[in-house]
Design an enzyme around this catalytic site. Structure first.
Site, PDB file in Angstrom:
ATOM      1  N   PRO A 172      54.227 -77.634  11.323  1.00  0.00           N
ATOM      2  CA  PRO A 172      53.664 -76.695  10.345  1.00  0.00           C
ATOM      3  C   PRO A 172      52.161 -76.505  10.434  1.00  0.00           C
ATOM      4  CG  PRO A 172      53.894 -78.832   9.337  1.00  0.00           C
ATOM      5  CD  PRO A 172      54.359 -78.985  10.766  1.00  0.00           C
ATOM      6  N   GLU A 173      51.528 -77.033  11.478  1.00  0.00           N
ATOM      7  CA  GLU A 173      50.068 -77.053  11.524  1.00  0.00           C
ATOM      8  C   GLU A 173      49.446 -75.677  11.314  1.00  0.00           C
ATOM      9  OE1 GLU A 173      51.347 -80.811  13.515  1.00  0.00           O
ATOM     10  OE2 GLU A 173      52.040 -78.734  13.472  1.00  0.00           O
ATOM     11  N   VAL A 174      50.010 -74.636  11.935  1.00  0.00           N
ATOM     12  CA  VAL A 174      49.411 -73.309  11.826  1.00  0.00           C
ATOM     13  C   VAL A 174      49.395 -72.823  10.382  1.00  0.00           C
ATOM     14  CG1 VAL A 174      51.549 -71.993  12.239  1.00  0.00           C
ATOM     15  CG2 VAL A 174      49.337 -71.021  12.905  1.00  0.00           C
ATOM     16  N   LEU A 187      48.747 -74.511   7.907  1.00  0.00           N
ATOM     17  CA  LEU A 187      47.670 -75.241   7.246  1.00  0.00           C
ATOM     18  C   LEU A 187      46.305 -74.884   7.827  1.00  0.00           C
ATOM     19  CD1 LEU A 187      49.478 -78.710   7.221  1.00  0.00           C
ATOM     20  CD2 LEU A 187      49.276 -77.118   5.296  1.00  0.00           C
TER      21      LEU A 187
END
Length: 258
Positions: free
Chosen positions: A147-149, A151
């Protein structure tokens, strides 16, 4: 044999040629910190040549829910936090991330095969830890997510290269850019998971896989693993040469000449 748990909530247990590495922070769903990555890197640095298989697990109901939430603080005083990291000079920040990545890259070291036993969630850093391994066994309730993108960040713990190797360019792009979960059944279809089993069958499935890997002669197993790893980057000519060289070494050993 069980090793002491260092800072970072990582413990190890050795059974002959098999080393089990367990994230042991079940009350926080095995959330990771820089201390976790340092502990993992230390395990890799301490490997001896008799270890053939490394099994990576998470204690409790999840493999790893990713980065510890405390590290998302923008406060520059939070040690190891994103706020502190974001205020460092670029070269210093990159060097620190390089050290963090060292907790993941060793799982494809020459001489070992790594297996992730994944139950529940494998999110962010947890997903990248599972992807860093050579093989993955999922429980039916498992899902993997980067889910980094969402965030405002990027996967930076070796996950983009390992994911793309496994599922190809366009699927890796979609998984990374949407941050969506990949459930176990899809992970199996995509090749992210080598097997999907009921939750109560995870130990047996991993044990059966490990037994099959260690049943082969050690030299042949290690040479074959090295060839498969190089195949994803070598052109055909270079890979053919690597196969010839490896087989020559195997034949020399089998006839007692090396």
């Amino acid at each position: 044999m069980t090793g002491p748990q260092p800072d970072g909530w990582v413990r190890t247990a050795r059974d002959g040629a098999v080393l089990t590495v367990t994230l042991d922070r079940p009350d926080r769903l095995n959330a990771q910190t820089p201390a976790t990555w340092a502990a993992l890197a230390a395990v890799g640095a301490a490997l001896d040549e008799d270890v053939r298989v490394v099994v990576v697990r998470g204690e409790g109901r999840s493999f790893s829910a990713g980065l510890d939430r405390s590290l998302f603080s923008a406060d520059p005083g939070t040690a190891g936090g994103l706020g502190e990291l974001g205020r460092l000079p670029a070269e210093e920040a990159q060097e620190r991330i390089r050290r963090y990545q060292g907790g993941f890259r060793w799982l494809r070291s020459p001489g070992i095969v790594s297996v992730a036993a994944v139950q529940g969630h494998a999110i962010g850093a947890g997903a990248q830890l599972a992807l860093a391994c050579d093989l993955r066994v999922f429980t039916e309730d498992a899902d993997l997510r980067l889910p980094e993108v969402t965030l405002g960040l990027v996967p930076d713990l070796t996950g983009t290269s390992t994911l793309t190797e496994l599922v190809g360019y366009s699927r890796a792009m979609e998984i990374c850019l949407t941050g969506r979960p990949v459930p176990a059944a899809e992970a199996l279809a995509l090749g992210l998971a080598n097997a999907v089993v009921p939750a109560d069958g995870l130990d047996e499935a991993v044990g059966t896989l490990v037994e099959a890997i260690t049943a082969a002669p050690v030299g042949a197993s290690r040479e074959t693993a090295a060839l498969v790893r190089s195949a994803v980057r070598n052109d055909p000519e270079a890979q053919d040469a690597a196969e010839r060289a490896a087989q020559t070494r195997r034949l020399a050993e089998l006839v007692g000449g090396g």
